[in-house]
Design a protein around this motif. Structure first.
Motif, mmCIF file in Angstrom:
data_model
loop_
_atom_site.group_PDB
_atom_site.id
_atom_site.type_symbol
_atom_site.label_atom_id
_atom_site.label_comp_id
_atom_site.label_asym_id
_atom_site.label_seq_id
_atom_site.Cartn_x
_atom_site.Cartn_y
_atom_site.Cartn_z
ATOM 1 N N ARG A 37 0.745 -4.636 -3.955
ATOM 2 C CA ARG A 37 -0.180 -4.612 -2.821
ATOM 3 C C ARG A 37 0.355 -3.651 -1.770
ATOM 4 O O ARG A 37 1.530 -3.744 -1.375
ATOM 5 N N SER A 40 1.965 -5.896 -10.532
ATOM 6 C CA SER A 40 1.001 -6.276 -9.503
ATOM 7 C C SER A 40 1.591 -5.845 -8.167
ATOM 8 O O SER A 40 2.654 -6.337 -7.761
ATOM 9 N N GLY A 71 5.465 -6.434 -4.527
ATOM 10 C CA GLY A 71 4.873 -7.079 -5.689
ATOM 11 C C GLY A 71 5.888 -7.319 -6.773
ATOM 12 O O GLY A 71 7.058 -7.581 -6.509
ATOM 13 N N THR A 124 -4.667 -2.418 -3.710
ATOM 14 C CA THR A 124 -3.907 -3.149 -4.728
ATOM 15 C C THR A 124 -4.024 -2.448 -6.070
ATOM 16 O O THR A 124 -4.992 -1.744 -6.347
#
Length: 301
Positions: free
Chosen positions: A89, A87, A129, A233
Motif C-alpha cells: 500500500r 501486497s 506491506g 495499492t
C-alpha cells in the motif's frame, strides 16, 4: 547503465552492483535482524523517470524492495518452481529528497522468503506491506508467439510512458465483458531484464499490471489521457521463471467502476487462456486541480 545515483554518506556500505536500486550497510555480525537499505533515486534513469515526475515512482520503490530482499538472500531471480506473492500500500507521496529508507523483516525466524517490508521517509511510512516467495508454480508449455518488441505496443499516452521501450503491454483487445492485453518482453538490454535474461521478471509483470491499471483507469472514468494516476495499492500472486517464449496476457473482466478511486482485478493468462496468476491494483484518477490539492495536503492517500 550505471548505478542509479551517486553514493551517499552512509558508513560501511557494500559496493553498489550494476543497476542496483539500493545500498545496504554491512550486515556482518547481524545476519538475522531486519535488513535496511537506502533507496537510490536518479531522476535521469531512463526507465523509472522516462518523463518528468515530482515524486519517487511506485515502481522504483517496488524494485528497491526486490533488490533489498535479493541482497538478503531471498530467491527473487526468477528460478522456476517459485511464486511471488505481495501486497503493498502506497500511503503517501515519496518525495525526491531525502533518500527513502527500505526495511525488510523476516516474519518467521530462519525462513528467508516471508517478509514484512516498509519504505520510510521523514520518519513516516510511504509504502508498506508484505512480500513472500514460495515454492510451487504452474509451468506452461513454451510457445513461439511471445509478446516481443515486434508486436504492436499500447499507445504511450494511455500507459503514461514516453519511451517506446518502456511500454510493457500491447494494444488492447476490448470485448463486451473483458479487456485483454498481451504482456511485452522487454528489450534484451532493458533494466527489467537485468536479473533474468530469459524469463519474465516479476518486476516486469508488475509494471505491465501498473500500465494496464493506468489504461483501464482512463477507460472507465473517461478522464483525458493527461490526467494524474496515483497508485494506491498492488497485490499479486505470480509465477516466477516463465520463459520469454511463453506468450502471456493480462485480462480484466469488466465490472462497474467510475472513479476517481478505481480497483482492477487482472488475471495473468497463457496462450491457452489458462490462469497462471493475478494482480489486483487500485489508483486515483485526478485532474490537475485535485492532484494539486492532494499534494498540498501532504499526499496522504
Amino acid at each position: 547503465m550505471g548505478i542509479l545515483c551517486e553514493p551517499s554518506e552512509l558508513d560501511d556500505c557494500t559496493p553498489v552492483p550494476h543497476s542496483a536500486t539500493c545500498r545496504i550497510p554491512d550486515r556482518a555480525g547481524q545476519p538475522e535482524g531486519p535488513v535496511t537499505g537506502e533507496l537510490l533515486v536518479d531522476t535521469n534513469h531512463s526507465f523509472f523517470f522516462d518523463h518528468r515526475l515530482d515524486h519517487v515512482p511506485g515502481m522504483l520503490q517496488v524494485c528497491g524492495l526486490f533488490d533489498l530482499l535479493s541482497e538478503a538472500g531471498s530467491d527473487m531471480d526468477g528460478v522456476p518452481g517459485r511464486r511471488l506473492r505481495l501486497s503493498l500500500r502506497f500511503t503517501s507521496f515519496c518525495t525526491l529528497q531525502p533518500p527513502p529508507i527500505l526495511t525488510a523483516t523476516r516474519l518467521v525466524p530462519q525462513v528467508n522468503d516471508l517478509w514484512s517490508v516498509d519504505v520510510r521517509q521523514h520518519g513516516s511510512s510511504v509504502c508498506a506491506g508484505r512480500i513472500d516467495v514460495l515454492s510451487g508454480t504452474l509451468e506452461p508449455p513454451p510457445s513461439l508467439e511471445a509478446g516481443t518488441r515486434g508486436s504492436a505496443s499500447a499507445p504511450a499516452e494511455v500507459v503514461h510512458r514516453h519511451r517506446p521501450e518502456n511500454i510493457m503491454i500491447g494494444a488492447a483487445r476490448t470485448e463486451a465483458d473483458e479487456v485483454v492485453v498481451p504482456v511485452m518482453v522487454p528489450a534484451r538490454n532493458h533494466y527489467l531484464r537485468r536479473l533474468s535474461r530469459d524469463a519474465h521478471d516479476a518486476a516486469a509483470l508488475i509494471e505491465a499490471g501498473r500500465q494496464f491499471t493506468t489504461m483501464l483507469g482512463l477507460m472507465v472514468t473517461g478522464m483525458p489521457v493527461d490526467s494524474h494516476l496515483v497508485w494506491l495499492t498492488i497485490a499479486a500472486d505470480l509465477p516466477l521463471g516463465i520463459p520469454h517464449g511463453t506468450r502471456l496476457w493480462l485480462r480484466w473482466l469488466r465490472m462497474p467502476d467510475s472513479g476517481p478511486k478505481v480497483r482492477f482485478v487482472m488475471d495473468l493468462l497463457d496462450a491457452d487462456r489458462r490462469r497462471l496468476g493475478m494482480l489486483v491494483s487500485s489508483c486515483l484518477v485526478l485532474n490537475d486541480a485535485d492532484y494539486t490539492t492532494l499534494r498540498t495536503l501532504g499526499g496522504q492517500r
